[in-house]
Scaffold this active site. Structure first.
Site, PDB file in Angstrom:
ATOM      1  N   LYS A  80       0.840  -1.196   0.000  1.00 21.05           N
ATOM      2  CA  LYS A  80       0.000   0.000   0.000  1.00 21.05           C
ATOM      3  C   LYS A  80       0.879   1.251   0.000  1.00 21.05           C
ATOM      4  O   LYS A  80       0.644   2.187  -0.761  1.00 21.05           O
ATOM      5  CB  LYS A  80      -0.861  -0.030   1.266  1.00 21.05           C
ATOM      6  CG  LYS A  80      -2.270   0.319   1.017  1.00 21.05           C
ATOM      7  CD  LYS A  80      -3.209  -0.100   2.136  1.00 21.05           C
ATOM      8  CE  LYS A  80      -2.635  -0.504   3.444  1.00 21.05           C
ATOM      9  NZ  LYS A  80      -3.279  -1.625   4.063  1.00 21.05           N
ATOM     10  N   CYS A 169     -11.662   3.592  17.331  1.00 24.30           N
ATOM     11  CA  CYS A 169     -10.661   2.561  17.055  1.00 24.30           C
ATOM     12  C   CYS A 169      -9.731   2.228  18.222  1.00 24.30           C
ATOM     13  O   CYS A 169      -9.220   1.129  18.268  1.00 24.30           O
ATOM     14  CB  CYS A 169      -9.863   2.885  15.796  1.00 24.30           C
ATOM     15  SG  CYS A 169      -8.793   4.300  15.910  1.00 24.30           S
ATOM     16  N   MET A 170      -9.481   3.145  19.138  1.00 24.95           N
ATOM     17  CA  MET A 170      -8.475   2.819  20.150  1.00 24.95           C
ATOM     18  C   MET A 170      -8.791   3.387  21.539  1.00 24.95           C
ATOM     19  O   MET A 170      -7.939   3.327  22.419  1.00 24.95           O
ATOM     20  CB  MET A 170      -7.112   3.306  19.694  1.00 24.95           C
ATOM     21  CG  MET A 170      -7.188   4.756  19.360  1.00 24.95           C
ATOM     22  SD  MET A 170      -5.670   5.588  18.935  1.00 24.95           S
ATOM     23  CE  MET A 170      -4.406   4.451  19.159  1.00 24.95           C
ATOM     24  N   MET A 340      -7.972  -3.748  16.864  1.00 30.46           N
ATOM     25  CA  MET A 340      -9.423  -3.514  16.927  1.00 30.46           C
ATOM     26  C   MET A 340     -10.213  -4.689  17.507  1.00 30.46           C
ATOM     27  O   MET A 340     -11.296  -4.499  18.052  1.00 30.46           O
ATOM     28  CB  MET A 340      -9.977  -3.217  15.530  1.00 30.46           C
ATOM     29  CG  MET A 340      -9.388  -2.017  14.878  1.00 30.46           C
ATOM     30  SD  MET A 340      -9.441  -0.593  15.936  1.00 30.46           S
ATOM     31  CE  MET A 340      -7.934   0.186  15.439  1.00 30.46           C
ATOM     32  N   GLY A 377      -4.559   2.062  14.443  1.00 33.15           N
ATOM     33  CA  GLY A 377      -5.049   2.002  13.068  1.00 33.15           C
ATOM     34  C   GLY A 377      -4.650   3.184  12.217  1.00 33.15           C
ATOM     35  O   GLY A 377      -4.424   3.054  11.022  1.00 33.15           O
ATOM     36  N   GLN A 378      -4.554   4.361  12.837  1.00 26.60           N
ATOM     37  CA  GLN A 378      -4.313   5.580  12.070  1.00 26.60           C
ATOM     38  C   GLN A 378      -2.930   6.148  12.385  1.00 26.60           C
ATOM     39  O   GLN A 378      -2.400   5.949  13.471  1.00 26.60           O
ATOM     40  CB  GLN A 378      -5.378   6.618  12.386  1.00 26.60           C
ATOM     41  CG  GLN A 378      -6.777   6.173  12.013  1.00 26.60           C
ATOM     42  CD  GLN A 378      -7.801   7.256  12.308  1.00 26.60           C
ATOM     43  OE1 GLN A 378      -8.079   8.096  11.483  1.00 26.60           O
ATOM     44  NE2 GLN A 378      -8.350   7.239  13.498  1.00 26.60           N
TER      45      GLN A 378
END
Lengths: 769, 76
Positions: A80, A169-170, A340, A377-378
């Site tokens: 990616k 998410c966290m 997650m 995640g980010q």
């Protein structure tokens, strides 16, 4: 040697790769250099791993990327990341501000856009008070941008109705750390991968979601034969590389984790010395308040959580649970990773506590290779949201809205009148959009995120966002997204290397991202837009003096310097990370208390022996380990007695399957970036539902058949992929696809402590469409 | 087109020989048990096939991506 363009580019890729890993290659005579004008050091735009990379620019365009060999990722990047250049000039990049008029989009100037936005927000504040407006930020914004927004809403406007998508998410990991150790963020770092002998991976498909970190683990497996335990209801690519797979019914992992503790206690594999020195035990009392207990009571609590009970409840064979407990406790050093699968749960905080418990019980913590580590995640959820305090209950650097002293500190630091910061935490993500849907929030600004696709129980909130009598502003790089299509005003956002700022990743590593190229069209950095809006709004509210005093900044570095100062008297202290140092170094891990504190900073926290410079400051008597973020418990960490509780919506007679959602390697989050890359789209073009062959056979479903999935909230039709990945009774759907909004089906029940929704578990039924 | 610079971990001469015969991969260098090469790709559909082909080779241990070059004339 003939060197056509194809050969030239191949050589460019080879030479660049060689330079990353120190290979010597002989150049063909007619090849002078690789095909870029310059390489500029930066960081990947995607996940929370935070891979360092160099951006290759030619003629003002980004044409190449290569890994940064001096950063933690040692030059490795993922597929990616290798396609990053293509996200910048996608055809649907938003190039100028647009307003919705009579159901159609109309191009307007930036001045018109700002004036409209200011007038709407000012009108709402004057008429209904500051709590009638809100802000929804992102773990992808730069830290300086989030800091500014937080200062504007909590500080200048006096409302805590500002939250961010990391709530989705966290948040459970953050509250898990705070309740176990007193303060947020991991104590270890990626460096621990080189020392761990046992990896315990739970609720994370690292090989697809964090491939470079997983690559480092696999390297250790090849070199040192380390053990890998993976707990996951799906046979993911990560599972396929495991030595031990704990397969379980989603939501029943609390039984497994308590059973592992049961085995550790029963077989006397715990570390009594560590427990005596560094741990207290707590449970929730009848009034729901924490109550101290002793080790004996903990042992008694664990008695019922036998491996047999765990097998009965979770479906995971007891032998595997016993083996996992033994490996965890007896390895030289055990490192846990989760993401997650643990966080997006109604008992997300509890299950985080249970993983932390295992480390504390066995003393597998605060030394090289031994640490619990939550993945992110980010790219800037840690630095830009958790650390900056852009969640509705937080203030910067570990301070809390509900804490009188912390509010007073921030009021003094920001130069606000006493009492300006509201004492009550604001609305969290789901609550914020609920109040927007109900019309209580009149104006909402969404920056760098896509809640029109990412919220749970989506239809309800999408209807709310589309209301005519409220005002939704969306700052976005691409248009339309599933959120911007519902907006009243869209603002074009500069993307990644079109602007500058700081990211803070999973391991407390802060990294500087320079501006490399000009923003596309009239796009502006969110920093510039938030700053302009803050000044104009305060002026419109008759507070022009405050606008000048609170927002005097000329550059992102001005804000960065204020942030450094704000962190200085906290356990986050990164005063020593000047902008100049961040530009020079390949990321630095806080705490970095002084400007001469050596790079890369602190690899391990809470241990003086392994280099935490703050142990002696906060706990002068400590010989080595001190959980100094938790002075209320004598600088000790907490082992929590957390009963095993299942999910909010288990499978039942009417909805006999569990729907779980997740990621594919080709796409990232709601696909606004990766779906602009034709190569990635061709590889993973459409959503599907994974069904176990045993279930498919019973229902007469074959791969390619259209299948209707129905939950209590809605229904969706997707092609089936019959594959032995999900366990029987579980179906999996990727959440990336904007044309198939799977989150319409997902429950919005959330964890009462972290307010994070249970995306991972919803009851559904499936049938051939 | 994309040109992906990769580092490949191998075990044994046979793996090197098998990898050298792959049409999508060009080997540029070798150091101990690692090969440095470039994979030429039109799209990620091919990438999956590439990964599968590599995994089937006896002695192939792993692959790391190090760089990526995009052909500007690529209009896909």
């Amino acid at each position: 040697m003939k060197c056509d363009r194809r050969e030239f580019l191949k050589w460019s890729a080879a030479l660049t790769a060689a330079s990353v890993v120190g290979f010597e290659l002989s150049l063909p005579e007619n090849l002078q250099a690789v095909d870029v004008d310059k390489w500029i050091k930066s960081v990947c735009r995607y996940c929370g791993a935070g891979c360092g990379l160099y951006i290759g620019v030619k003629g003002g365009k980004v044409v190449a990327v290569k890994g940064d060999d001096k950063n933690w990722n040692r030059g490795y990047i993922c597929v990616k990341g290798s396609y990053l250049p293509k996200i910048l000039d996608a055809p649907d990049r938003l190039k100028y501000p647009m307003v919705r008029e009579g159901g159609k989009w109309k191009r307007i100037t930036w001045e018109e856009a700002m004036n409209l936005m200011v007038s709407k927000f000012a009108e709402a504040i004057k008429k209904y008070g500051p709590h009638s407006v809100g802000f929804y930020g992102s773990g992808q914004s730069y830290s300086e941008e989030s800091y500014l927004a937080n200062k504007l809403f909590k500080g200048a406007l006096g409302t805590n109705n500002i939250d961010g998508n990391p709530r989705l998410c966290m948040a459970s990991a953050a509250v898990g750390y705070v309740t176990s150790f007193g303060k947020d963020e991991p104590m270890g770092s990626y460096d621990d991968i080189y020392y761990a002998d046992c990896f315990f991976i739970i609720g994370s498909n690292m090989s697809e979601a964090h491939p470079v970190i997983f690559r480092l683990i696999m390297e250790q497996k090849r070199k040192r034969k380390v053990k890998i335990i993976v707990a996951d209801p799906r046979k993911t690519l990560t599972v396929r590389n495991a030595d031990l797979h704990l397969d379980f019914i989603p939501g029943m992992d609390l039984y497994i984790l308590n059973a592992m503790a049961h085995v550790i206690v029963k077989e006397k594999l715990y570390n009594k010395d560590f427990i005596d020195k560094h741990v207290v035990f707590k449970k929730l009392g009848p009034d729901n308040k924490p109550q101290k207990v002793n080790f004996e009571e903990y042992v008694k609590f664990l008695e019922e959580y036998t491996p047999e009970l765990a097998e009965q409840k979770s479906g995971c064979p007891k032998e595997k649970i016993i083996q996992a407990a033994r490996w965890f406790a007896t390895s030289k050093a055990t490192m846990s990773f989760w993401c997650m699968g643990l966080n997006q749960r109604t008992k997300g905080v509890w299950v985080n506590n249970l993983v932390n418990n295992l480390h504390l019980l066995t003393g597998q913590i605060c030394r090289p290779g031994a640490t619990p580590f939550s993945l992110t995640g980010q790219p800037n959820a840690c630095g830009g949201i958790r650390d900056v305090g852009l969640l509705s209950h937080l203030l910067p650097y570990g301070r809390l809205v509900a804490n009188d002293q912390h509010r007073a500190e921030m009021e003094e630091f920001w130069g606000l009148p006493k009492g300006r910061i509201h004492p009550k935490p604001g609305l969290t993500a789901v609550e914020l959009f609920r109040k927007f849907a109900e019309g209580e929030i009149k104006c909402l600004w969404v920056v760098c995120t896509n809640p029109g696709q990412s919220l749970p129980n989506l239809e309800k909130y999408r209807k709310g966002m589309a209301r005519e009598d409220t005002f939704l502003v969306v700052s976005e790089a691409y248009h339309p997204s599933r959120t911007s299509e519902l907006a009243d005003l869209v603002l074009p956002a500069a993307l990644w290397c079109e602007k500058e700022g700081t990211y803070g990743q999973s391991e407390r590593r802060y990294q500087y991202l320079p501006q490399v190229i000009k923003p596309l069209g009239e796009a502006k950095s969110d920093f510039e837009v938030i700053l302009t809006f803050a000044r104009k709004l305060l002026t419109a509210l008759g507070r022009a003096d405050e606008a000048k005093r609170l927002f005097p900044y000329k550059t992102t570095e001005d804000v960065w310097n204020e942030m450094r100062a704000c962190s200085r008297n906290t356990v986050y202290n990164f005063w020593g990370m000047t902008r100049a140092r961040l530009i020079k170094e390949h990321g630095m891990l806080w705490p970095v208390p002084t400007e001469d504190y050596p790079a890369p900073g602190t690899l391990r926290r809470y241990t003086a022996k392994y280099g935490d410079p703050l142990v002696k400051k906060y706990d002068p008597k400590a010989e080595d380990i001190s959980f100094y973020g938790n002075p209320a418990d004598g600088n000790r960490a907490v082992i929590w007695l957390r009963p095993a509780v299942g999910p909010a919506e288990p499978a039942d007679k009417d909805y006999p399957f569990i729907l779980t959602t997740g990621r594919l390697i080709e796409h990232w989050h709601t696909g606004t970036m990766t779906m602009k890359v034709p190569e990635l789209m061709r590889a993973a073009p459409r959503a599907f539902v994974e069904i176990n062959p045993k279930d498919a056979q019973k229902l007469g479903i074959k791969t390619g058949d259209m299948v209707r999935i129905t939950s209590r909230r809605g229904s969706i039709v997707l092609p089936a992929k019959v594959v032995d990945i999900p366990r029987p009774g579980v179906v999996f759907v990727p959440f990336h696809y904007p044309d198939k909004l799977i989150n319409i089906l997902v429950t919005d029940a959330f964890d009462p402590m972290s307010k994070q929704p249970e995306f991972k578990i919803s009851a559904v039924r499936i049938e051939k469409a | 087109m994309f040109y992906i610079g990769v580092l490949i971990d191998i075990e044994g001469e046979e793996a090197e020989k098998a990898l050298s015969s792959l049409s999508f991969l060009k080997i540029y260098g070798k150091k101990e048990n690692q090969l440095l090469g470039v994979i030429e790709l039109k799209d990620l559909q091919e990438w999956k096939a590439v990964e599968e082909a590599l995994t089937e080779i006896k002695g192939f241990l792993g692959l790391s991506i190090l760089s990526s070059f995009q052909d500007n004339s690529d209009t896909s």
